[in-house]
Design a protein around this motif. Structure first.
Motif, PDB file in Angstrom:
ATOM      1  N   PHE A  52       8.077 -14.773  -1.514  1.00  0.00           N
ATOM      2  CA  PHE A  52       6.691 -14.343  -1.322  1.00  0.00           C
ATOM      3  C   PHE A  52       6.421 -14.025   0.149  1.00  0.00           C
ATOM      4  O   PHE A  52       5.735 -13.046   0.462  1.00  0.00           O
ATOM      5  CB  PHE A  52       5.734 -15.425  -1.818  1.00  0.00           C
ATOM      6  N   VAL A  53       6.972 -14.837   1.054  1.00  0.00           N
ATOM      7  CA  VAL A  53       6.781 -14.550   2.481  1.00  0.00           C
ATOM      8  C   VAL A  53       7.435 -13.220   2.844  1.00  0.00           C
ATOM      9  O   VAL A  53       6.874 -12.404   3.585  1.00  0.00           O
ATOM     10  CB  VAL A  53       7.363 -15.694   3.337  1.00  0.00           C
ATOM     11  N   GLY A  54       8.642 -12.974   2.282  1.00  0.00           N
ATOM     12  CA  GLY A  54       9.325 -11.711   2.553  1.00  0.00           C
ATOM     13  C   GLY A  54       8.546 -10.516   2.046  1.00  0.00           C
ATOM     14  O   GLY A  54       8.507  -9.466   2.697  1.00  0.00           O
ATOM     15  N   GLY A  55       7.903 -10.650   0.867  1.00  0.00           N
ATOM     16  CA  GLY A  55       7.097  -9.554   0.340  1.00  0.00           C
ATOM     17  C   GLY A  55       5.903  -9.245   1.222  1.00  0.00           C
ATOM     18  O   GLY A  55       5.589  -8.071   1.485  1.00  0.00           O
ATOM     19  N   LEU A  56       5.227 -10.284   1.696  1.00  0.00           N
ATOM     20  CA  LEU A  56       4.087 -10.072   2.591  1.00  0.00           C
ATOM     21  C   LEU A  56       4.537  -9.512   3.937  1.00  0.00           C
ATOM     22  O   LEU A  56       3.850  -8.663   4.530  1.00  0.00           O
ATOM     23  CB  LEU A  56       3.340 -11.397   2.782  1.00  0.00           C
ATOM     24  N   LEU A  57       5.698  -9.981   4.422  1.00  0.00           N
ATOM     25  CA  LEU A  57       6.241  -9.455   5.670  1.00  0.00           C
ATOM     26  C   LEU A  57       6.558  -7.965   5.524  1.00  0.00           C
ATOM     27  O   LEU A  57       6.315  -7.179   6.455  1.00  0.00           O
ATOM     28  CB  LEU A  57       7.497 -10.235   6.053  1.00  0.00           C
ATOM     29  N   THR A  58       7.046  -7.583   4.372  1.00  0.00           N
ATOM     30  CA  THR A  58       7.323  -6.165   4.112  1.00  0.00           C
ATOM     31  C   THR A  58       6.043  -5.341   4.224  1.00  0.00           C
ATOM     32  O   THR A  58       6.032  -4.261   4.830  1.00  0.00           O
ATOM     33  CB  THR A  58       7.929  -5.999   2.707  1.00  0.00           C
ATOM     34  N   THR A  59       4.955  -5.843   3.639  1.00  0.00           N
ATOM     35  CA  THR A  59       3.678  -5.125   3.694  1.00  0.00           C
ATOM     36  C   THR A  59       3.202  -4.946   5.131  1.00  0.00           C
ATOM     37  O   THR A  59       2.766  -3.860   5.533  1.00  0.00           O
ATOM     38  CB  THR A  59       2.624  -5.903   2.892  1.00  0.00           C
ATOM     39  N   VAL A  60       3.293  -6.020   5.915  1.00  0.00           N
ATOM     40  CA  VAL A  60       2.840  -5.961   7.315  1.00  0.00           C
ATOM     41  C   VAL A  60       3.672  -4.942   8.098  1.00  0.00           C
ATOM     42  O   VAL A  60       3.134  -4.133   8.871  1.00  0.00           O
ATOM     43  CB  VAL A  60       2.934  -7.360   7.958  1.00  0.00           C
ATOM     44  N   LEU A  61       4.982  -4.963   7.893  1.00  0.00           N
ATOM     45  CA  LEU A  61       5.853  -4.040   8.625  1.00  0.00           C
ATOM     46  C   LEU A  61       5.584  -2.591   8.224  1.00  0.00           C
ATOM     47  O   LEU A  61       5.574  -1.690   9.073  1.00  0.00           O
ATOM     48  CB  LEU A  61       7.316  -4.393   8.366  1.00  0.00           C
ATOM     49  N   VAL A  62       5.374  -2.347   6.934  1.00  0.00           N
ATOM     50  CA  VAL A  62       5.094  -0.976   6.482  1.00  0.00           C
ATOM     51  C   VAL A  62       3.785  -0.475   7.073  1.00  0.00           C
ATOM     52  O   VAL A  62       3.696   0.655   7.578  1.00  0.00           O
ATOM     53  CB  VAL A  62       5.068  -0.905   4.945  1.00  0.00           C
ATOM     54  N   LEU A  63       2.752  -1.308   7.020  1.00  0.00           N
ATOM     55  CA  LEU A  63       1.453  -0.910   7.588  1.00  0.00           C
ATOM     56  C   LEU A  63       1.559  -0.649   9.090  1.00  0.00           C
ATOM     57  O   LEU A  63       0.892   0.249   9.623  1.00  0.00           O
ATOM     58  CB  LEU A  63       0.418  -1.998   7.319  1.00  0.00           C
ATOM     59  N   GLY A  64       2.388  -1.418   9.766  1.00  0.00           N
ATOM     60  CA  GLY A  64       2.534  -1.230  11.208  1.00  0.00           C
ATOM     61  C   GLY A  64       3.389  -0.036  11.579  1.00  0.00           C
ATOM     62  O   GLY A  64       3.139   0.624  12.599  1.00  0.00           O
ATOM     63  N   LEU A  65       4.396   0.274  10.762  1.00  0.00           N
ATOM     64  CA  LEU A  65       5.318   1.356  11.096  1.00  0.00           C
ATOM     65  C   LEU A  65       4.835   2.717  10.622  1.00  0.00           C
ATOM     66  O   LEU A  65       5.251   3.744  11.175  1.00  0.00           O
ATOM     67  CB  LEU A  65       6.694   1.065  10.487  1.00  0.00           C
ATOM     68  N   MET A  66       3.980   2.751   9.605  1.00  0.00           N
ATOM     69  CA  MET A  66       3.525   4.030   9.069  1.00  0.00           C
ATOM     70  C   MET A  66       2.893   4.934  10.120  1.00  0.00           C
ATOM     71  O   MET A  66       3.283   6.111  10.247  1.00  0.00           O
ATOM     72  CB  MET A  66       2.561   3.791   7.911  1.00  0.00           C
ATOM     73  N   PRO A  67       1.917   4.457  10.911  1.00  0.00           N
ATOM     74  CA  PRO A  67       1.321   5.353  11.918  1.00  0.00           C
ATOM     75  C   PRO A  67       2.353   5.856  12.926  1.00  0.00           C
ATOM     76  O   PRO A  67       2.274   7.004  13.377  1.00  0.00           O
ATOM     77  CB  PRO A  67       0.272   4.461  12.595  1.00  0.00           C
ATOM     78  N   PHE A  68       3.312   5.014  13.266  1.00  0.00           N
ATOM     79  CA  PHE A  68       4.351   5.434  14.220  1.00  0.00           C
ATOM     80  C   PHE A  68       5.151   6.607  13.670  1.00  0.00           C
ATOM     81  O   PHE A  68       5.351   7.618  14.362  1.00  0.00           O
ATOM     82  CB  PHE A  68       5.273   4.251  14.520  1.00  0.00           C
ATOM     83  N   PHE A  69       5.619   6.501  12.440  1.00  0.00           N
ATOM     84  CA  PHE A  69       6.411   7.576  11.854  1.00  0.00           C
ATOM     85  C   PHE A  69       5.571   8.835  11.627  1.00  0.00           C
ATOM     86  O   PHE A  69       6.045   9.958  11.845  1.00  0.00           O
ATOM     87  CB  PHE A  69       7.031   7.123  10.539  1.00  0.00           C
ATOM     88  N   GLU A  70       4.338   8.669  11.165  1.00  0.00           N
ATOM     89  CA  GLU A  70       3.483   9.833  10.905  1.00  0.00           C
ATOM     90  C   GLU A  70       3.204  10.606  12.183  1.00  0.00           C
ATOM     91  O   GLU A  70       3.233  11.845  12.194  1.00  0.00           O
ATOM     92  CB  GLU A  70       2.184   9.379  10.250  1.00  0.00           C
ATOM     93  N   THR A  71       2.936   9.872  13.253  1.00  0.00           N
ATOM     94  CA  THR A  71       2.607  10.519  14.515  1.00  0.00           C
ATOM     95  C   THR A  71       3.843  11.130  15.165  1.00  0.00           C
ATOM     96  O   THR A  71       3.815  12.267  15.654  1.00  0.00           O
ATOM     97  CB  THR A  71       1.967   9.503  15.479  1.00  0.00           C
TER      98      THR A  71
END
Length: 748
Positions: free
Chosen positions: A476-495
């Motif tokens: 469960f911690v790994g799943g939540l960590l995945t969400t946080v990382l995706v939300l944080g990395l998305m703007p970087f890749f999009e920009t």
């Protein structure tokens, strides 16, 4: 932002366009991906090697780091299996009953000839009957050689066996045959044929064993005459041959198959090969040498094996991307670089979790953000590519997170990564807002927990209640960590890479975007038209499984080029004369056609993603401006001059729609314009108009470059009919003779 700033940015991106599409750069990036795979797997896959010599004693146990094949033991097992193989025999049916039947026909015919004495007949039989028997065998073998039904080696064995088992009919039998009556011969023929057929139906390796049964069968037959029985016995014995022959080739093949089917003998992982203090024998040394576990000579085979594994993983990505290009899904080098960066980030996360595993317990591995790569690839690139990369990442996870001594892969972490990645892909592939990422993270937690429980049930003896709870908690911690990382990395890749994700589309649909504000302020009619087209195209696209959000946002920007000359488009001509009435139709055509090109240029200045630009460029395809073409023809006729133009001069530059989304927006664009020109439209009028527009574009081959099917066009027509019934805005209705269903005339 000043007007110069977009130009500078556009110039910078133009200079970068070369590396984005260069073939050499693409190969370099794939080589980089291979290096990343190699470096990621090397710490786990390159085996430990030992410095030993024959005759020397070891100072510690030499343990098999993985399952090792024992070639010497395997060869011994193969030879033992080959020795147990029994000889193979082939059954050959030679139809000896036919031979004896023909022989008795000859006897019956000759016996009836009164011109030949009994002594002469006996002499003829003594020569002819043995010849018939020999020739029947020789002819059979010759025919089989010609037909290739049996191998030459088997036929030679048949000839040798039959020759060795030839039966010699006594001379007195030939003296008895002429004394047989016609009835005796006929009766012998029936009995002898039956007995031969019966005996030859058995498997006969030695003809003598079958001949020993002849007397009993003849004596119990219907033959009453003693002479007839004696003649029948001898003729039957003479005709009988073996029909079961040793097949040397088949026997050798069976031995080869037995060797091939013998399982390889392994030294099991963790098994002690050489105990500490024991002297190294030649067999031990050979076993270690064959499995590349010696340091006494340079051995690059493990490195080559790891290189080949890395190459295969890279090849999988390459072949999929190449296949996608054939389906019309192009990946440029910038996207490939982003894919590599996603792999790097995901693999680094795997190795960081591996560090936590060391010195702790294997269940720490479930803390890994296993679905990170799959979610990013789904959101930023393509769902199909995400599935392929999930499989590759599961292989990487099974190696990097492997804590089993002596094993190369740990299928548990591979399966876990595959399950949560697929669950994340399914949950997020239609994300339209950032909360969807959180929902996908929750789904990875749930499916990860299900996977862990499945593994617990399969290996119940390896788990305790506490380790199960720890594993579930880390999942469960790994799943939540995945969400946080995706939300944080998305703007970087999009920009950084200018990627058009669903979340990016939502941002582009914001009315405060500079281009949309410009469209609203300078061309309110076009803005309203674009919003309506967005509603129609989204509904139609979703009905056929296409990207409805892309259609909606693409529709908002598809006519942005009209802001350069807003007054020349009908929807912006409120309370003003139509300028096309007073200018040359060829000039009108140029102005109308230019709006697609102008729109693309404006979108490039503001760095709008290529799929949005493609819709603006392709939504008209190469459709025909029929109204202005007719006007130009009429003008030329009135002036009495020959037209210096063709129909091709009055077509949009294209290209034709390359995607379903561009085609749908083009249809919706024409439908909205055409239906709004109707006064008090009815359902029948709307339906007829939509069918005319779609049929007109179909007849004009505007859908040739996209993969729309006829069934999907029917679905689009039905969806648009239902959607436009609420549109009753007043539009100018052009004369019936100049209306074209796929052309919006002045409105364009």
């Amino acid at each position: 932002m000043t007007s110069k700033e977009p130009s500078k940015i556009n110039s910078f991106y133009s200079r970068l366009a070369g590396w984005k599409t260069g073939r050499g750069t693409k190969y370099i990036l794939f080589a980089l991906l291979l290096v990343i795979f190699y470096a990621s797997l090397a710490p786990n896959l390159l085996p430990q090697r030992f410095d030993i010599h024959v005759g020397a004693a070891t100072d510690k146990d030499i343990i098999a780091p993985t399952q090792l094949p024992n070639n010497k033991a395997t060869l011994q097992a193969q030879e033992e299996a080959a020795e147990r193989v029994e000889a193979v025999y082939k059954i050959v049916s030679m139809h000896r009953d036919t031979v004896i039947a023909q022989m008795l026909e000859r006897i019956e015919s000759l016996n009836q000839d009164d011109q030949i004495s009994s002594a002469d007949k006996a002499q003829i039989y003594s020569q002819e009957i043995p010849d018939r028997i020999r020739n029947s065998v020789a002819n059979f073998i010759r025919n089989q050689r010609e037909s290739d039904n049996y191998s030459s080696q088997l036929l030679d064995e048949m000839q040798r066996t039959i020759s060795n088992q030839t039966y010699s009919i006594p001379e007195e039998t030939f003296l008895k045959i002429p004394r047989l009556s016609n009835a005796d011969v006929q009766q012998i023929s029936q009995v002898a044929t039956s007995i031969v057929s019966r005996l030859m139906s058995d498997q006969i390796a030695d003809a003598q064993s079958a001949r020993a049964r002849v007397a009993e069968l003849v004596n119990t037959s219907s033959l009453e005459s003693r002479t007839a029985r004696e003649v029948a016995q001898e003729l039957i014995r003479g005709v009988l041959t073996a029909n079961k022959f040793y097949d040397e080739e088949a026997t050798k093949a069976a031995k080869v198959e037995a060797r091939e089917n013998t399982p390889v003998v392994y030294v099991q992982q963790g098994e002690v090969i050489v105990p500490a203090g024991q002297v190294i024998t030649q067999d031990m040394y050979t076993l270690l040498d064959e499995n590349n576990l010696l340091k006494n000579e340079v051995n690059y085979w493990p490195q080559l094996g790891l290189f080949m594994l890395s190459f295969l993983l890279t090849l999988g990505v390459y072949l999929f991307i190449r296949q996608s290009a054939q389906r019309g899904m192009q990946y440029n080098n910038a996207q490939l670089l982003m894919l590599i960066l996603i792999f790097v980030i995901t693999v680094l996360a795997f190795h960081l979790v591996r560090i936590l595993q060391i010195g702790n317990s294997p269940y720490f591995g479930y803390l890994v953000p296993a679905a990170l790569g799959a979610m990013l690839i789904t959101l930023l690139l393509d769902i199909h590519l995400a599935y392929v990369c999930s499989i590759i990442l599961s292989v990487l996870a099974s190696v990097i997170l492997n804590m089993r001594q002596g094993e190369m892969f740990d299928y548990q972490f591979g399966l876990f990564t595959l399950v949560v990645s697929f669950a994340a892909i399914h949950s997020i592939h239609r994300a339209s807002q950032r909360s969807t990422i959180l929902k996908a993270g929750i789904m990875t937690c749930l499916f990860g927990a299900i996977c862990v429980l499945t593994l617990v049930l399969l290996h119940d003896n390896e788990w305790t209640r506490m380790t199960v709870l720890y594993a579930l908690g880390f999942t469960f911690v790994g799943g939540l960590l995945t969400t946080v990382l995706v939300l944080g990395l998305m703007p970087f890749f999009e920009t950084t890479f200018g990627i058009l994700s669903a979340l990016k589309l939502i941002e582009l649909s914001n009315p405060n975007h500079p281009l949309l504000r410009k469209l609203l302020i300078e061309t309110p009619g076009t803005y309203h038209h674009s919003v309506m087209v967005g509603n129609l195209s989204e509904a139609a696209a979703e009905a056929i499984g296409a990207n409805g959000l892309l259609c909606r946002v693409g529709s908002y920007y598809h006519d942005i080029g009209k802001t350069k000359r807003p007054g020349y488009f009908i929807e912006n001509q409120n309370h003003m004369e139509n300028p096309h009435d007073s200018i040359d139709p060829k000039l009108s055509k140029s102005i109308i056609i230019a709006h697609a090109r102008d729109g693309v240029e404006m979108q490039k200045e503001y760095k709008l993603p290529k799929p949005i630009r493609d819709i603006a460029e392709q939504h008209h395809g190469t459709t025909f401006l029929y109204f202005f073409y007719q006007k130009a023809l009429k003008q030329a006729e009135e002036q009495g001059v020959e037209p210096d133009f063709t129909e091709e001069d009055f077509r949009y530059a294209g290209p034709k729609a390359q995607t379903k989304e561009a085609a749908v927006v083009g249809i919706a664009d024409s439908v909205e314009a055409a239906v709004r020109s109707l006064k008090q439209p009815t359902v029948e009028q709307v339906e007829t108009m939509i069918e005319k527009i779609i049929k007109g574009r179909l007849d004009d081959h505007q859908f040739n470059d996209c993969d729309l099917t006829m069934k999907e066009l029917d679905v689009i027509a039905q969806t648009l009919k239902e959607a436009v019934m609420g549109i009753f805005h007043s539009r100018i209705e052009y004369p019936e003779d100049v209306k074209k269903p796929d052309v919006k005339e002045n409105k364009a």
